[in-house]
Design a protein around this motif. Structure first.
Motif, mmCIF file in Angstrom:
data_model
loop_
_atom_site.group_PDB
_atom_site.id
_atom_site.type_symbol
_atom_site.label_atom_id
_atom_site.label_comp_id
_atom_site.label_asym_id
_atom_site.label_seq_id
_atom_site.Cartn_x
_atom_site.Cartn_y
_atom_site.Cartn_z
ATOM 1 N N MET A 185 0.692 0.980 4.013
ATOM 2 C CA MET A 185 0.957 1.830 2.942
ATOM 3 C C MET A 185 -0.517 2.510 2.710
ATOM 4 S SD MET A 185 3.811 1.592 1.661
ATOM 5 C CE MET A 185 4.888 1.091 2.868
ATOM 6 N N ASP A 186 -1.553 1.987 3.455
ATOM 7 C CA ASP A 186 -2.986 2.534 3.189
ATOM 8 C C ASP A 186 -3.455 3.344 4.286
ATOM 9 O OD1 ASP A 186 -2.771 0.251 1.403
ATOM 10 O OD2 ASP A 186 -4.827 0.834 0.815
ATOM 11 N N GLY A 187 -2.928 2.947 5.340
ATOM 12 C CA GLY A 187 -2.986 3.855 6.685
ATOM 13 C C GLY A 187 -4.550 3.587 7.339
ATOM 14 N N ASP A 188 -5.147 2.592 7.055
ATOM 15 C CA ASP A 188 -6.268 1.953 7.583
ATOM 16 C C ASP A 188 -6.266 1.034 8.585
ATOM 17 O OD1 ASP A 188 -5.659 0.186 5.729
ATOM 18 O OD2 ASP A 188 -7.725 0.067 5.070
ATOM 19 N N LEU A 189 -7.279 0.769 9.124
ATOM 20 C CA LEU A 189 -7.079 -0.019 10.245
ATOM 21 C C LEU A 189 -7.810 -1.552 10.075
ATOM 22 C CD1 LEU A 189 -8.205 2.018 13.418
ATOM 23 C CD2 LEU A 189 -6.128 2.161 12.154
ATOM 24 N N ALA A 190 -7.260 -2.570 10.672
ATOM 25 C CA ALA A 190 -7.651 -3.820 10.708
ATOM 26 C C ALA A 190 -8.916 -3.988 11.292
ATOM 27 C CB ALA A 190 -6.533 -4.951 11.102
ATOM 28 N N PRO A 191 -10.218 -4.731 10.955
ATOM 29 C CA PRO A 191 -11.192 -4.688 11.930
ATOM 30 C C PRO A 191 -11.152 -5.533 12.792
ATOM 31 C CG PRO A 191 -11.537 -5.811 9.809
ATOM 32 C CD PRO A 191 -10.115 -5.462 9.742
ATOM 33 N N LEU A 192 -10.316 -5.406 14.052
ATOM 34 C CA LEU A 192 -10.200 -6.048 15.057
ATOM 35 C C LEU A 192 -11.299 -6.612 15.897
ATOM 36 C CD1 LEU A 192 -6.681 -4.931 16.474
ATOM 37 C CD2 LEU A 192 -6.956 -6.653 14.717
ATOM 38 N N PRO A 193 -12.275 -5.627 16.040
ATOM 39 C CA PRO A 193 -13.594 -6.078 16.702
ATOM 40 C C PRO A 193 -14.095 -7.288 15.961
ATOM 41 C CG PRO A 193 -13.287 -3.984 16.666
ATOM 42 C CD PRO A 193 -12.157 -4.326 15.749
ATOM 43 N N GLU A 194 -14.036 -7.502 14.735
ATOM 44 C CA GLU A 194 -14.607 -8.577 14.043
ATOM 45 C C GLU A 194 -13.618 -9.822 13.828
ATOM 46 O OE1 GLU A 194 -16.470 -7.448 10.224
ATOM 47 O OE2 GLU A 194 -15.676 -5.539 10.473
ATOM 48 N N LEU A 195 -12.415 -9.291 13.902
ATOM 49 C CA LEU A 195 -11.394 -10.427 13.612
ATOM 50 C C LEU A 195 -10.982 -11.282 14.835
ATOM 51 C CD1 LEU A 195 -8.688 -8.826 11.382
ATOM 52 C CD2 LEU A 195 -10.556 -9.971 10.583
ATOM 53 N N MET A 196 -11.035 -10.631 16.045
ATOM 54 C CA MET A 196 -10.843 -11.250 17.316
ATOM 55 C C MET A 196 -11.856 -12.636 17.473
ATOM 56 S SD MET A 196 -9.517 -8.812 20.347
ATOM 57 C CE MET A 196 -9.574 -9.815 21.670
ATOM 58 N N PRO A 197 -13.059 -12.234 17.657
ATOM 59 C CA PRO A 197 -13.878 -13.342 17.803
ATOM 60 C C PRO A 197 -13.896 -14.631 16.864
ATOM 61 C CG PRO A 197 -15.044 -11.448 17.158
ATOM 62 C CD PRO A 197 -13.686 -11.061 17.431
#
Ligand SMILES: *Cc1c(COP(=O)(O)O)cnc(C)c1O
Length: 402
Positions: A185-197
């Motif tokens: 609904m917002d179209g923005d991205l999850a901060p995967l480079p931070e979430l993965m580690p």
């Protein structure tokens, strides 16, 4: 014999609840679409230019995909006739799973009938009573419902806030962390480079629902991980849907051998349901190949997004910070979002008014979405119509718009 008094009839009170929804501008109505999903269509008998489908690449009505479905029906019939674990798992399903595994660069992929069912199945298979499941506050309803079904302890962190996630993980960690890749609904991205580690360090599964990233972001449409230059590892679960960017129907989970085998044994929304029609799998095999091959569709989307954002900025429209084909305009109140959507509709333009509970209170919005098949003229028509909206006019709270 009339024994039940009116108060005790099961449907007593429904009308009252429906009236309350209407008074809160939350009543929803369906429209009837005549013809295939495409920007120029007829809705409720009227010609309409639509900016609200999730058919981002314009594959829902692609001739090669249609032909693959037709040939698939000739080869496989229509119904699969059984669940995957009985004898409904056809060579067509199997080939699509192998192609999805290759596409995502994961050892295995598993088809589900819908994305909603995939999320219910994944979370309830991997987490249970006493486990902790942590999710982004703005995750799709199916991820939240999956956590409810699992009976795990669900906690939610502030949107896209890795530090907030770390606080909730605390010392004891969690069983699973789930996020949309691209927020629906917002179209923005999850901060995967931070979430993965963070997930890796704390030993939690990281489930990424990339319903709106696959086909659209990354090399060949490989999605949000690839967009960030990341490769999902065995601690990641990638969920993707096939009814959005790929233009067909269904969903899949990609991950390790053991993950997929576990879902086959334990995901109840996989085990206890009929396999989707094999012809749909054949159609998806065709659309997957087109999605991967046709970089021009992603390039076209980038042009439309840039053109829209530039035009919207000039008009001073309340855009949100989205780099994807999902471009919301924040209205605030339900009444205002509805009024805007009505005014656009009077000009023959269809944009969905998204209201709570789909989005948080006070953030009702128009959700504009682009498809690679929108023309420059379509974009101009949209911007012209948006320029006419009374952005600053207050809308009376009690104004009855439904
Ligand atoms: C649409 C959507 C789903 C559900 O997928 P369906 O195949 O439509 O059931 C799940 N997650 C997200 C983020 C979605 O946008």
């Amino acid at each position: 014999m009339e024994t039940s008094s009116r108060e005790h009839r099961p449907d007593a009170g429904l009308r009252e609840q429906l009236d309350q929804l209407a008074a809160a501008h939350r009543y929803r109505r369906r429209r009837v679409l005549d013809g295939p999903q495409q920007p120029r269509s007829r809705l409720d008998g009227r010609p309409m230019l639509s900016f609200c489908s999730n058919d981002y690449l314009g594959l829902a009505n692609h001739p090669e995909v249609i032909r693959a479905l037709q040939r698939g029906a000739e080869d496989w019939g229509v119904g699969s006739g059984a669940a995957h674990l009985v004898n409904g798992h056809s060579r067509a399903h199997h080939a699509l799973e192998e192609e999805l595994a290759a596409f995502t660069g994961r050892p295995r992929a598993l088809l589900f009938s819908t994305g909603y069912m995939a999320n219910l199945g994944i979370i309830s298979a991997l987490a249970g009573r006493g486990d902790k499941v942590i999710q982004d506050r703005l995750n799709h309803a199916s991820l939240l419902d999956g956590a409810q079904l699992s009976r795990a302890n669900l906690r939610r962190y502030p949107h896209a806030d890795a530090a907030g996630l770390e606080r909730l993980l605390g010392d004891e960690g969690a069983r699973l962390v789930a996020t949309d890749g691209v927020f629906s609904m917002d179209g923005d991205l999850a901060p995967l480079p931070e979430l993965m580690p963070i997930a890796r360090r704390t030993g939690a599964w990281l489930l990424v629902d990339d319903a709106h990233g696959l086909g659209v972001l990354g090399r060949g449409g490989r999605g949000t991980f690839d967009h960030f230059g990341l490769t999902p590892d065995d601690d990641c679960i990638l969920m993707g849907t096939l009814g959005k960017g790929f233009g067909t129907f269904g969903a899949f989970v990609a991950g390790s051998e053991d993950l997929v085998e576990t879902l086959i044994q334990r995901a109840r929304s996989y085990v206890f349901t009929t396999a989707s029609p094999p012809a749909v799998a054949e159609a998806t095999r065709a659309s997957l190949a087109i999605a991967e091959r046709d970089d021009w569709r992603r390039e076209r989307l980038r042009e439309l997004i840039a053109g829209f954002r530039q035009g919207a900025e000039q008009l001073g429209l309340p855009t949100m910070d989205s780099p994807t084909p999902i471009q919301p305009l924040l209205a605030g109140t339900e009444a205002r979002a509805l009024a805007w959507s009505r005014m656009l509709e009077e000009r023959g333009i269809l944009v969905g008014a998204i209201r709570p509970p789909t989005v948080p209170e006070g953030t009702a919005r128009l959700r504009i979405t682009f498809s690679a098949t929108h023309s420059d003229e379509d974009l101009d028509r949209l911007l012209d119509a948006l320029a006419q909206l009374p952005m600053a006019d207050p809308i009376a709270k009690d104004e009855h718009l439904d």
